[in-house]
Structures are given as structure tokens and as C-alpha cells.
Design a protein around this motif. Structure first.
Motif, PDB file in Angstrom:
ATOM      1  N   ARG A  84     -19.125   1.786  -9.456  1.00 16.89           N
ATOM      2  CA  ARG A  84     -19.385   2.625  -8.283  1.00 16.89           C
ATOM      3  C   ARG A  84     -18.309   3.931  -8.888  1.00 16.89           C
ATOM      4  O   ARG A  84     -17.751   4.498  -7.866  1.00 16.89           O
ATOM      5  CB  ARG A  84     -18.417   1.908  -7.074  1.00 16.89           C
ATOM      6  N   ARG A  85     -18.013   4.070  -9.955  1.00 14.00           N
ATOM      7  CA  ARG A  85     -17.539   5.444 -10.335  1.00 14.00           C
ATOM      8  C   ARG A  85     -18.498   6.299 -11.232  1.00 14.00           C
ATOM      9  O   ARG A  85     -19.600   5.611 -11.687  1.00 14.00           O
ATOM     10  CB  ARG A  85     -16.290   5.239 -11.317  1.00 14.00           C
ATOM     11  N   THR A 101     -11.526  -2.517 -12.808  1.00 12.56           N
ATOM     12  CA  THR A 101     -12.133  -1.241 -12.075  1.00 12.56           C
ATOM     13  C   THR A 101     -13.751  -1.757 -12.075  1.00 12.56           C
ATOM     14  O   THR A 101     -14.157  -1.786 -13.002  1.00 12.56           O
ATOM     15  CB  THR A 101     -11.945   0.033 -12.912  1.00 12.56           C
ATOM     16  N   ASP A 107      -4.822   4.043  -3.277  1.00 15.44           N
ATOM     17  CA  ASP A 107      -5.745   4.429  -4.155  1.00 15.44           C
ATOM     18  C   ASP A 107      -4.907   4.005  -5.509  1.00 15.44           C
ATOM     19  O   ASP A 107      -3.729   4.278  -5.940  1.00 15.44           O
ATOM     20  CB  ASP A 107      -5.988   5.938  -4.334  1.00 15.44           C
ATOM     21  N   ASP A 128      -8.052  -2.999  -8.050  1.00 18.06           N
ATOM     22  CA  ASP A 128      -8.997  -1.671  -7.977  1.00 18.06           C
ATOM     23  C   ASP A 128     -10.030  -2.031  -6.852  1.00 18.06           C
ATOM     24  O   ASP A 128     -11.137  -2.558  -7.296  1.00 18.06           O
ATOM     25  CB  ASP A 128      -9.393  -1.144  -9.172  1.00 18.06           C
ATOM     26  N   HIS A 129      -9.654  -1.832  -5.366  1.00 15.90           N
ATOM     27  CA  HIS A 129     -10.514  -2.053  -4.494  1.00 15.90           C
ATOM     28  C   HIS A 129     -10.546  -0.888  -3.559  1.00 15.90           C
ATOM     29  O   HIS A 129      -9.584   0.033  -3.649  1.00 15.90           O
ATOM     30  CB  HIS A 129     -10.424  -3.445  -3.554  1.00 15.90           C
ATOM     31  N   ILE A 130     -11.512  -0.814  -2.915  1.00 16.24           N
ATOM     32  CA  ILE A 130     -11.581   0.277  -1.909  1.00 16.24           C
ATOM     33  C   ILE A 130     -11.656  -0.367  -0.503  1.00 16.24           C
ATOM     34  O   ILE A 130     -11.682   0.474   0.467  1.00 16.24           O
ATOM     35  CB  ILE A 130     -12.662   1.199  -1.964  1.00 16.24           C
ATOM     36  N   SER A 156       0.902  -1.411   0.048  1.00 19.69           N
ATOM     37  CA  SER A 156       0.096  -0.075  -0.004  1.00 19.69           C
ATOM     38  C   SER A 156       0.850   1.323  -0.126  1.00 19.69           C
ATOM     39  O   SER A 156       0.410   2.393  -0.293  1.00 19.69           O
ATOM     40  CB  SER A 156      -0.911  -0.125   1.125  1.00 19.69           C
ATOM     41  N   GLU A 204     -17.957  -3.442  -0.810  1.00 23.33           N
ATOM     42  CA  GLU A 204     -17.446  -2.505  -1.371  1.00 23.33           C
ATOM     43  C   GLU A 204     -18.608  -1.315  -2.193  1.00 23.33           C
ATOM     44  O   GLU A 204     -18.219  -0.480  -2.584  1.00 23.33           O
ATOM     45  CB  GLU A 204     -16.589  -2.971  -2.618  1.00 23.33           C
TER      46      GLU A 204
END
Length: 289
Positions: A77-78, A73, A51, A38-40, A14, A111
Motif C-alpha cells: 500500500r505504499r 510496513t 503516522d 505501521d497501520h493506518i 498516538s 486497511e
């Protein structure tokens, strides 16, 4: 066949500086690409994460040759117009080395739900398809309008265009043996199949998928209606090879139509920076010339 590294940008990785160091070593060791996740959230948010898009900007500015991108991605959620801006900027920064990987996403309860996002597969699939059409339309640099169930764009024009022409490649992910994600993939530029049961798709599965996609591409018009599909079509799989040895089954994969092998740095394995650098520095599992 080209070879890339696919690594999760969380835990010890990270640290954005560590990701840049890995990317530089990957380029020096002869890898063709480096792709992040690509996870949050991961493990209920108890794991530190970087990020992916900011990390990719740093990687793009620190390398000159390798392909890069986020795989995958979850566009549902974008905001697609924001993605269009970000991807063109990253394509400019990398001098045309970006790939956009997109898919439905998974673990919706972790997520999507905690942030008030829709969790149903159908809604997320609709948003994914609408987002792809919008991103593709805005990349053209021409006035663009769109009216869908979830998104609307009224006579917007985004400049500059991407460096890559006719567009940034779009790879669509999906789980085998499901076919619907690969009907979607056939409308774009590449497929990233994974197996629901886990493990790496076999050469036979790659060949069957390639045949299925070829039929779909022959019978369906390009998505978006403005920008042609790229050719040849990429088929990408991830797996784990033996460091310092050629990829087992390389010839069978090549004959099946595989275009990219992604060396998977698995979160269940040692994610330490030294261990990751050791694997990356060992180089890609290319066959001996």
C-alpha cells in the motif's frame, strides 16, 4: 542478543510527544531499539493513530543510540520510490540506525479495501517483492531501472545513499508455520516470525526457522541483484517478559540463534503513557552477568 521495545503508535500512544518521551527513556534504560507499528486504521478507525514515519523522524532526532523502525510496513500500500526517499532521509537523520521492516500486511478489509487497494494475497505479495527490489535498487545511488507487473522505474537515480552500507537492513515478517514468507526473508537480512495461533515463537521454532533460512540462503541468489545480503542474519521475536527479571529461556533462545527480543506493548493491555514508561524504565530483560 539485543533487546528492543515494540509498541503500537495509537490510542494514548498516538501522541507523538509521548512516543518521543518513551524512546528517550528506552535509550536511557539500556534498550537497544524501539519499533512502532505501521497501520493506518484500527478498530474500524475509531482509535486515534500517529503516522509511524513522522513519529520515527521525531524519535530519530531525539535519540542517539537505539535502533528504530516500523514493524511491519505493508509495502503493497505504499509507493516504493517514496519509501526509498523516506527511509534514506530517516537513516541520515538517525546516523545509520534505521531498520526497514516489511511484510504482506493483514486485515486487508480494513486497511486496503476501503482505499481502493488490492486485497488479494497474491497481488500484495507480488507488489511486496517488486517494492523491495525497487527500494534496494534506488538505495544504491546508481542509475536504476525496473520493469515489473505492477511497478516501473525508468533510469532513476536517488542521492544521497543511506548511511548504512551496503544497505539499510530489511527484516521480513511472516506467520508460522507458513514457509513462503521466510523464503522471501532469506533473500534479505532478517526474519520477524509470529505465530498464527498467537503467542511467542518457542526456542525450538526459532531454531527450526534458522535452519530453514540457512538452507534457503545457501541455495538462492541475493534479491535485487545489486546489493549483497547482510551477515549475520537477524531473527527477531516479540513477547512479554517479567519486568526486572532476566528473560525466561534466554539461553535456549540464544542457542537457537535469536538475535533480537522485542518487548511487546500489547494494545490489549494498559497503553497509558505512565504504564508504558514504567515498563520501559524497568529496562530490558538481560541475563545477570
Amino acid at each position: 542478543m539485543r533487546f528492543g521495545v515494540h509498541l503500537p503508535n495509537f490510542g494514548p500512544l498516538s501522541d507523538p510527544a509521548a512516543l518521543v518521551a518513551v524512546a528517550r527513556e528506552a535509550e536511557a534504560a539500556g534498550w537497544d531499539g524501539l519499533f512502532v507499528w505501521d497501520h493506518i486504521a484500527w478498530d474500524n478507525g475509531r482509535v486515534p493513530m500517529a503516522d509511524p514515519w513522522i513519529a520515527l523522524a521525531a524519535i530519530a532526532a531525539s535519540t542517539t543510540r537505539i535502533r528504530l523502525g516500523a514493524l511491519i510496513t505493508p509495502l503493497a500500500r505504499r509507493r516504493p520510490w517514496k519509501v526509498a526517499r523516506e527511509t534514506v532521509t530517516l537513516d541520515q537523520l538517525s546516523a545509520g540506525r534505521l531498520v526497514l521492516g516489511a511484510g504482506l500486511g493483514w486485515r486487508a478489509g480494513l486497511e486496503f479495501a476501503p482505499f481502493g487497494e488490492a486485497t488479494g494475497d497474491r497481488v500484495r505479495a507480488e507488489r511486496l517483492d517488486e517494492s523491495l527490489a525497487i527500494v534496494d535498487g534506488l538505495w544504491t545511488g546508481e542509475p536504476f531501472s525496473f520493469a515489473g507487473t505492477h511497478y516501473r522505474v525508468d533510469d532513476a537515480q536517488f542521492l544521497p545513499r543511506p548511511v548504512q552500507s551496503p544497505r539499510i537492513p530489511i527484516w521480513i515478517a511472516g506467520l508460522l508455520p507458513h514457509r513462503r514468507p521466510f523464503v522471501r526473508a532469506a533473500r534479505w537480512d532478517g526474519a520477524f516470525p509470529e505465530r498464527r495461533a498467537g503467542g511467542t515463537p518457542t526456542p525450538a521454532e526459532v531454531a527450526a526457522l534458522g535452519s530453514f533460512i540457512a538452507v534457503q540462503r545457501a541455495s538462492a541468489a541475493p534479491a535485487g541483484g545489486q546489493v549483497p545480503r547482510l551477515d549475520p542474519f537477524d531473527i527477531v521475536v516479540g513477547g512479554v517478559s517479567v519486568p526486572g527479571r532476566p528473560l525466561a529461556g534466554h539461553d535456549a533462545y540464544a542457542a537457537a540463534g535469536l538475535t533480537w527480543w522485542l518487548e511487546r506493548i500489547d494494545p490489549g493491555a494498559d497503553l497509558s503513557v505512565p504504564a508504558t514508561l514504567t515498563r520501559v524504565c524497568a529496562g530490558p530483560p538481560r541475563p545477570v552477568a
